[in-house]
Write a protein that holds these residues in place. Structure first.
Motif, PDB file in Angstrom:
ATOM      1  N   CYS A   1       0.837  -1.212   0.000  1.00 29.81           N
ATOM      2  CA  CYS A   1       0.000   0.000   0.000  1.00 29.81           C
ATOM      3  C   CYS A   1       0.870   1.260   0.000  1.00 29.81           C
ATOM      4  O   CYS A   1       0.609   2.213  -0.746  1.00 29.81           O
ATOM      5  CB  CYS A   1      -0.920   0.011   1.214  1.00 29.81           C
ATOM      6  N   LYS A   2       1.889   1.260   0.826  1.00 30.99           N
ATOM      7  CA  LYS A   2       2.780   2.411   0.914  1.00 30.99           C
ATOM      8  C   LYS A   2       3.457   2.673  -0.423  1.00 30.99           C
ATOM      9  O   LYS A   2       3.553   3.818  -0.890  1.00 30.99           O
ATOM     10  CB  LYS A   2       3.828   2.174   2.000  1.00 30.99           C
ATOM     11  N   TYR A   3       3.901   1.620  -1.071  1.00 26.47           N
ATOM     12  CA  TYR A   3       4.564   1.739  -2.379  1.00 26.47           C
ATOM     13  C   TYR A   3       3.603   2.314  -3.423  1.00 26.47           C
ATOM     14  O   TYR A   3       3.974   3.196  -4.210  1.00 26.47           O
ATOM     15  CB  TYR A   3       5.057   0.357  -2.813  1.00 26.47           C
ATOM     16  N   GLN A   4       2.367   1.809  -3.449  1.00 27.95           N
ATOM     17  CA  GLN A   4       1.392   2.279  -4.440  1.00 27.95           C
ATOM     18  C   GLN A   4       1.086   3.761  -4.259  1.00 27.95           C
ATOM     19  O   GLN A   4       0.925   4.502  -5.233  1.00 27.95           O
ATOM     20  CB  GLN A   4       0.100   1.466  -4.336  1.00 27.95           C
ATOM     21  N   ILE A   5       1.022   4.215  -2.997  1.00 30.47           N
ATOM     22  CA  ILE A   5       0.757   5.637  -2.731  1.00 30.47           C
ATOM     23  C   ILE A   5       1.960   6.484  -3.144  1.00 30.47           C
ATOM     24  O   ILE A   5       1.816   7.518  -3.807  1.00 30.47           O
ATOM     25  CB  ILE A   5       0.424   5.848  -1.237  1.00 30.47           C
ATOM     26  N   GLU A   6       3.167   6.037  -2.768  1.00 28.93           N
ATOM     27  CA  GLU A   6       4.387   6.786  -3.093  1.00 28.93           C
ATOM     28  C   GLU A   6       4.585   6.911  -4.596  1.00 28.93           C
ATOM     29  O   GLU A   6       5.133   7.905  -5.080  1.00 28.93           O
ATOM     30  CB  GLU A   6       5.598   6.119  -2.449  1.00 28.93           C
ATOM     31  N   HIS A   7       4.175   5.894  -5.351  1.00 27.53           N
ATOM     32  CA  HIS A   7       4.346   5.909  -6.801  1.00 27.53           C
ATOM     33  C   HIS A   7       3.069   6.347  -7.522  1.00 27.53           C
ATOM     34  O   HIS A   7       2.923   6.159  -8.727  1.00 27.53           O
ATOM     35  CB  HIS A   7       4.788   4.536  -7.300  1.00 27.53           C
ATOM     36  N   GLU A   8       2.130   6.917  -6.744  1.00 30.42           N
ATOM     37  CA  GLU A   8       0.919   7.547  -7.267  1.00 30.42           C
ATOM     38  C   GLU A   8       0.040   6.603  -8.064  1.00 30.42           C
ATOM     39  O   GLU A   8      -0.659   7.005  -8.994  1.00 30.42           O
ATOM     40  CB  GLU A   8       1.288   8.776  -8.124  1.00 30.42           C
ATOM     41  N   ARG A   9       0.089   5.317  -7.715  1.00 32.57           N
ATOM     42  CA  ARG A   9      -0.849   4.378  -8.320  1.00 32.57           C
ATOM     43  C   ARG A   9      -2.171   4.376  -7.559  1.00 32.57           C
ATOM     44  O   ARG A   9      -3.195   3.964  -8.086  1.00 32.57           O
ATOM     45  CB  ARG A   9      -0.230   2.974  -8.348  1.00 32.57           C
ATOM     46  N   TYR A  10      -2.109   4.780  -6.302  1.00 36.80           N
ATOM     47  CA  TYR A  10      -3.283   4.992  -5.477  1.00 36.80           C
ATOM     48  C   TYR A  10      -3.187   6.388  -4.883  1.00 36.80           C
ATOM     49  O   TYR A  10      -2.106   6.829  -4.509  1.00 36.80           O
ATOM     50  CB  TYR A  10      -3.327   4.021  -4.289  1.00 36.80           C
ATOM     51  N   GLU A  11      -4.313   7.092  -4.803  1.00 39.78           N
ATOM     52  CA  GLU A  11      -4.358   8.315  -4.015  1.00 39.78           C
ATOM     53  C   GLU A  11      -4.680   7.898  -2.578  1.00 39.78           C
ATOM     54  O   GLU A  11      -5.457   6.971  -2.354  1.00 39.78           O
ATOM     55  CB  GLU A  11      -5.422   9.266  -4.552  1.00 39.78           C
ATOM     56  N   GLU A  12      -4.071   8.585  -1.613  1.00 39.02           N
ATOM     57  CA  GLU A  12      -4.150   8.147  -0.223  1.00 39.02           C
ATOM     58  C   GLU A  12      -5.574   8.039   0.290  1.00 39.02           C
ATOM     59  O   GLU A  12      -5.892   7.170   1.092  1.00 39.02           O
ATOM     60  CB  GLU A  12      -3.331   9.082   0.671  1.00 39.02           C
TER      61      GLU A  12
END
Length: 440
Positions: free
Chosen positions: A117-128
């Motif tokens: 989850c942290k990786y996806q947020i950092e790489h903007e694949r998910y918005e927080e």
């Protein structure tokens, strides 16, 4: 080859305090580098005619004796054609890899999922704060973590996944697919980042052998309101003042999916032509192109009233009271649910679809989708109202953004279709509002 310098003692090395390089003897190429207040061991050698310096340890952490032993090892590597600097780098990488491997081996599924989850947020694949991430975390909390959250990631098996899916396997196939996809996504990410070499234990052809056989799925439609009850329902809905009620009203008037209505933006409305243009990318079938919806007088009245009272804080026509984003699907369901139960209390019968029954054999409560689209489509060909002779069914299909594939397709997608669709949408609005006392 470097000359063998005078062999220094520990005491002599200790007394070297001026910045510089000092050959300490004992092994050709071994130097002490002084950078006040620190001292470092350096092995100096030549490779392909070029001098190279390998700074390998700190003095006095590593004694003179051990430094000479290590320098001898470097010389042996050099004689074998191995670059000591590259060898040391590789050793460091190997050590780091072993450390990482040990750390990864101790990670539970929960730890790996949180790292994902942290990786996806950092790489903007998910918005927080995105809906998708919220749903994903909900699946983790409610279905996945209780079974495998504290089990080592490397130890997760097909049996574990089957245990997660078993309670929802028969009655919620869509949720099963989503949860399986969530778990598979974590494994795919972990493999891509070389955090594991383990295959995802989510292959459907394997899992189906560990789960019960599903009964044949009954065909279910979105419950719709019978056409003859539309005027009464609209009178009830129109009297409610919430933004959710206006959104539901607008969705039904335009015969659109609730998601399109909830996510409608002001920029999509052409007040001059009285049209709502929904971009293809927001449609269920994007290949059918943009959807142009002619807006009835009643639909335009809703928009004008909202525009006049808008504070301009949101791009959405029907903004959520919290945050200014678009309304949730639950907000429209809540309107229908309230109306349904209030009608039961008043008349003993709510807003239901008599042709759609729940597992207990009772008529199901109507939905926004069913009423906006199925009720509209039924009305468009209702023979009691004479609409089967009044309206062409191809026009009704175009209003719903359904692709027409017969020989008339081209003609109905030209301007003549817009005119016919405008007439149909106005007639639908007139019927919806026919139970409302208005002063025109």
């Amino acid at each position: 080859m470097p000359k063998i310098a005078k062999t220094l003692t520990d005491l002599q090395v200790k007394k070297l305090t001026t910045d510089g390089y000092y050959a300490v003897g004992g092994v050709a190429g071994l130097y002490l580098r002084v950078v006040t207040p620190n001292k470092y061991w350096v092995f100096r050698y030549k490779l392909n005619g070029k001098r190279r310096d390998l700074q390998f340890d700190k003095y006095p952490n590593v004694s003179l004796k051990i430094a000479r032993e290590r320098a001898e090892d470097f010389k042996k590597l050099q004689k074998q054609g191995i670059d000591p600097i590259e060898w040391r780098k590789n050793k460091a990488l190997e050590a780091k890899a072993q450390e990482n491997k040990a750390q990864i081996a101790s990670m539970t599924f929960r730890m790996m999922a949180e790292a994902y989850c942290k990786y996806q947020i950092e790489h903007e694949r998910y918005e927080e704060e995105s809906k998708d991430l919220g749903l994903f975390k909900g699946h983790l909390k409610n279905y996945i973590y209780p079974i495998i959250g504290d089990i080592l990631f490397q130890d997760i098996s097909y049996d574990h996944i089957a245990k997660i899916l078993s309670p929802i396997w028969c009655e919620h196939p869509a949720l099963v697919r989503k949860i399986r996809s969530d778990i598979n996504g974590i494994y795919a990410w972990a493999r891509a980042l070389k955090l594991t070499d383990k295959e995802s234990p989510t292959t459907p052809s394997v899992l189906k052998n560990l789960l019960p056989k599903r009964p044949p799925a009954a065909q279910k439609n979105h419950p719709m309101l019978p056409v003859d009850e539309i005027p009464e329902f609209f009178a009830d809905l129109h009297a409610r003042l919430s933004i959710s009620a206006r959104c539901l009203e607008f969705a039904i008037l335009t015969a659109t999916r609730s998601g399109n209505a909830r996510e409608a933006k002001w920029v999509e409305i052409n007040f001059n032509t009285k049209q709502w243009i929904i971009p293809a990318k927001k449609m269920k079938v994007s290949s059918n192109g943009d959807l142009i919806i002619p807006l009835s007088t009643e639909a335009m009245a809703i928009l004008k009233e909202l525009k006049e009272n808008s504070l301009g804080y949101s791009d959405y026509i029907f903004p959520s009271p919290i945050g200014g984003g678009f309304l949730s699907d639950a907000s429209l369901k809540a309107v229908i649910k309230t109306m349904h139960f209030e009608k039961i209390q008043a008349t003993g019968k709510g807003y239901v679809d008599p042709n759609e029954l729940d597992k207990n054999g009772n008529p199901r409560m109507i939905t926004a989708h069913g009423t906006a689209r199925a009720s509209f489509r039924t009305w468009a060909q209702d023979d009691k109202l004479g609409n089967n002779k009044r309206f062409d069914e191809r026009i009704a299909e175009l209003c719903l953004h359904h692709k027409i594939t017969d020989a008339y397709n081209g003609a109905y997608e030209r301007n003549e279709a817009i005119k016919s669709r405008t007439e149909m949408m106005q007639a639908w609005a007139d019927y919806c509002y026919s139970g409302i006392m208005r002063n025109d």
